[in-house]
Motif scaffolding. Structure first.
Motif, mmCIF file in Angstrom:
data_model
loop_
_atom_site.group_PDB
_atom_site.id
_atom_site.type_symbol
_atom_site.label_atom_id
_atom_site.label_comp_id
_atom_site.label_asym_id
_atom_site.label_seq_id
_atom_site.Cartn_x
_atom_site.Cartn_y
_atom_site.Cartn_z
ATOM 1 N N THR A 107 -0.377 4.136 -2.820
ATOM 2 C CA THR A 107 -0.535 5.512 -2.338
ATOM 3 C C THR A 107 0.720 6.338 -2.599
ATOM 4 O O THR A 107 1.756 5.806 -2.988
ATOM 5 C CB THR A 107 -0.849 5.529 -0.831
ATOM 6 O OG1 THR A 107 0.311 5.094 -0.115
ATOM 7 C CG2 THR A 107 -2.020 4.631 -0.505
ATOM 8 N N GLU A 108 0.610 7.629 -2.321
ATOM 9 C CA GLU A 108 1.740 8.535 -2.538
ATOM 10 C C GLU A 108 2.885 8.273 -1.560
ATOM 11 O O GLU A 108 4.031 8.588 -1.831
ATOM 12 C CB GLU A 108 1.277 9.990 -2.387
ATOM 13 C CG GLU A 108 0.279 10.445 -3.448
ATOM 14 C CD GLU A 108 0.948 10.746 -4.771
ATOM 15 O OE1 GLU A 108 2.188 10.616 -4.857
ATOM 16 O OE2 GLU A 108 0.237 11.117 -5.719
ATOM 17 N N LYS A 110 0.813 -1.222 0.000
ATOM 18 C CA LYS A 110 0.000 0.000 0.000
ATOM 19 C C LYS A 110 0.839 1.261 0.000
ATOM 20 O O LYS A 110 0.868 2.000 -0.979
ATOM 21 C CB LYS A 110 -0.936 0.011 1.211
ATOM 22 C CG LYS A 110 -1.947 1.167 1.162
ATOM 23 C CD LYS A 110 -2.489 1.511 2.527
ATOM 24 C CE LYS A 110 -1.470 2.294 3.332
ATOM 25 N NZ LYS A 110 -1.992 2.776 4.627
ATOM 26 N N THR A 111 1.558 1.511 1.100
ATOM 27 C CA THR A 111 2.243 2.785 1.281
ATOM 28 C C THR A 111 3.379 2.970 0.283
ATOM 29 O O THR A 111 4.314 2.181 0.221
ATOM 30 C CB THR A 111 2.795 2.903 2.714
ATOM 31 O OG1 THR A 111 1.725 2.733 3.638
ATOM 32 C CG2 THR A 111 3.444 4.258 2.934
ATOM 33 N N ARG A 156 13.442 8.521 15.299
ATOM 34 C CA ARG A 156 14.490 7.519 15.088
ATOM 35 C C ARG A 156 14.110 6.474 14.050
ATOM 36 O O ARG A 156 14.931 5.649 13.662
ATOM 37 C CB ARG A 156 14.795 6.823 16.410
ATOM 38 C CG ARG A 156 15.233 7.774 17.523
ATOM 39 C CD ARG A 156 15.376 7.056 18.841
ATOM 40 N NE ARG A 156 15.676 7.981 19.937
ATOM 41 C CZ ARG A 156 15.798 7.615 21.196
ATOM 42 N NH1 ARG A 156 15.663 6.334 21.531
ATOM 43 N NH2 ARG A 156 16.062 8.514 22.123
ATOM 44 N N SER A 157 12.862 6.501 13.603
ATOM 45 C CA SER A 157 12.373 5.493 12.663
ATOM 46 C C SER A 157 12.359 6.040 11.235
ATOM 47 O O SER A 157 12.197 7.241 11.015
ATOM 48 C CB SER A 157 10.956 5.056 13.054
ATOM 49 O OG SER A 157 10.404 4.191 12.075
ATOM 50 N N GLU A 158 12.520 5.149 10.255
ATOM 51 C CA GLU A 158 12.451 5.519 8.851
ATOM 52 C C GLU A 158 11.063 5.288 8.267
ATOM 53 O O GLU A 158 10.809 5.616 7.115
ATOM 54 C CB GLU A 158 13.483 4.703 8.044
ATOM 55 C CG GLU A 158 14.930 5.038 8.381
ATOM 56 C CD GLU A 158 15.282 6.470 8.025
ATOM 57 O OE1 GLU A 158 14.814 6.957 6.980
ATOM 58 O OE2 GLU A 158 16.014 7.107 8.811
ATOM 59 N N HIS A 159 10.141 4.726 9.060
ATOM 60 C CA HIS A 159 8.812 4.423 8.545
ATOM 61 C C HIS A 159 8.048 5.719 8.269
ATOM 62 O O HIS A 159 8.122 6.668 9.052
ATOM 63 C CB HIS A 159 8.039 3.578 9.561
ATOM 64 C CG HIS A 159 6.807 2.947 8.986
ATOM 65 N ND1 HIS A 159 5.634 3.634 8.813
ATOM 66 C CD2 HIS A 159 6.591 1.688 8.532
ATOM 67 C CE1 HIS A 159 4.721 2.833 8.288
ATOM 68 N NE2 HIS A 159 5.284 1.658 8.107
ATOM 69 N N PRO A 160 7.304 5.780 7.150
ATOM 70 C CA PRO A 160 6.556 7.000 6.805
ATOM 71 C C PRO A 160 5.589 7.451 7.898
ATOM 72 O O PRO A 160 5.416 8.651 8.126
ATOM 73 C CB PRO A 160 5.794 6.595 5.534
ATOM 74 C CG PRO A 160 6.631 5.520 4.919
ATOM 75 C CD PRO A 160 7.210 4.767 6.080
ATOM 76 N N LEU A 161 4.953 6.506 8.586
ATOM 77 C CA LEU A 161 4.052 6.868 9.682
ATOM 78 C C LEU A 161 4.815 7.584 10.784
ATOM 79 O O LEU A 161 4.381 8.624 11.295
ATOM 80 C CB LEU A 161 3.380 5.610 10.249
ATOM 81 C CG LEU A 161 2.256 4.963 9.452
ATOM 82 C CD1 LEU A 161 1.873 3.634 10.098
ATOM 83 C CD2 LEU A 161 1.047 5.867 9.374
#
Length: 224
Positions: free
Chosen positions: A38-39, A33-34, A97-102
């Motif tokens: 999605t964008e 999804k992400t 500290r996270s690379e996740h988009p959320l």
């Protein structure tokens, strides 16, 4: 080789001629999804705090309304005397500290809020543990429920195809974390996604989307 070259020009990587030949027999495709459907540019669109009386009994149902991050002072206290500003500071620091988009979206939003508030934030030096994630993770239990204000917020945001994450705070020596905050994020579908999905469906290929979000996000996929 012509097929793999054309695929590369269109952003499609094909691992050799054998994989390209095997693609003729594909009957189902699963899309991430992400950043794919999605964008991948998430933004915080809503949030709510658990009413203070929920902190005393996590199994009780809230009888009051909810409040947004904007209409309640960040100096207001949450669990164990921690202010809302301090919760936001801990969340922003943790997610940065996270690379996740959320995580990135939450960290940016939190830092912006704190910058606007101009409030001094004290350091906790390990006195508290903060949990950020889905309801099961922040509760650290399978038999405890979220305060009804947060679960209702989650249900409402899910109907709009948004992603909700939760925040809980666990003071040193506490038996279980206390859920205090829910945050909703939105991510728009890519304009090209609907055309690509319909093209695949026209070829007789079943299209599925892999996501850890709510069921309402299936609306991102067009009907065959």
């Amino acid at each position: 080789m012509v097929g793999t070259g054309m695929g590369a020009k269109n952003g499609i990587l094909i691992k050799g001629g054998r994989a390209l030949e095997a693609s003729r027999s594909i009957r189902r495709i699963v899309l991430d999804k992400t950043g794919t459907v999605t964008e991948g540019k998430l933004t915080v669109v809503a949030a709510t705090w658990a009413p203070s009386h929920d902190y005393n009994d996590l199994y009780a149902h809230a009888d009051g309304g909810t409040s947004s991050l904007d209409d309640v002072p960040l100096t207001a206290k949450c669990a164990d005397g921690v202010s809302r500003a301090e919760v936001i500071a801990m969340v922003a620091s943790t997610e940065a500290r996270s690379e996740h988009p959320l995580a990135k979206a939450v960290a940016v939003y939190g830092k912006d809020m704190l910058a606007k508030s101009l409030l001094p934030i004290r350091r906790f030096k390990g006195k508290h543990t903060i949990y950020v994630g889905n309801s099961r993770f922040v509760l650290q239990s399978n038999d405890t429920q979220l305060p009804s204000a947060l679960s209702s917020f989650d249900s409402e945001e899910e109907t709009m195809g948004r992603t909700a994450i939760f925040v809980s705070v666990s003071p040193a020596g506490a038996v279980k974390p206390v859920p205090v905050l829910a945050i909703a994020l939105s991510d728009a579908p890519r304009p090209s996604s609907v055309h690509a999905i319909r093209a695949l469906q026209a070829m007789g290929i079943e299209v599925n989307m892999m996501t850890g979000d709510g069921r309402a996000l299936r609306l991102l996929l067009p009907s065959p």
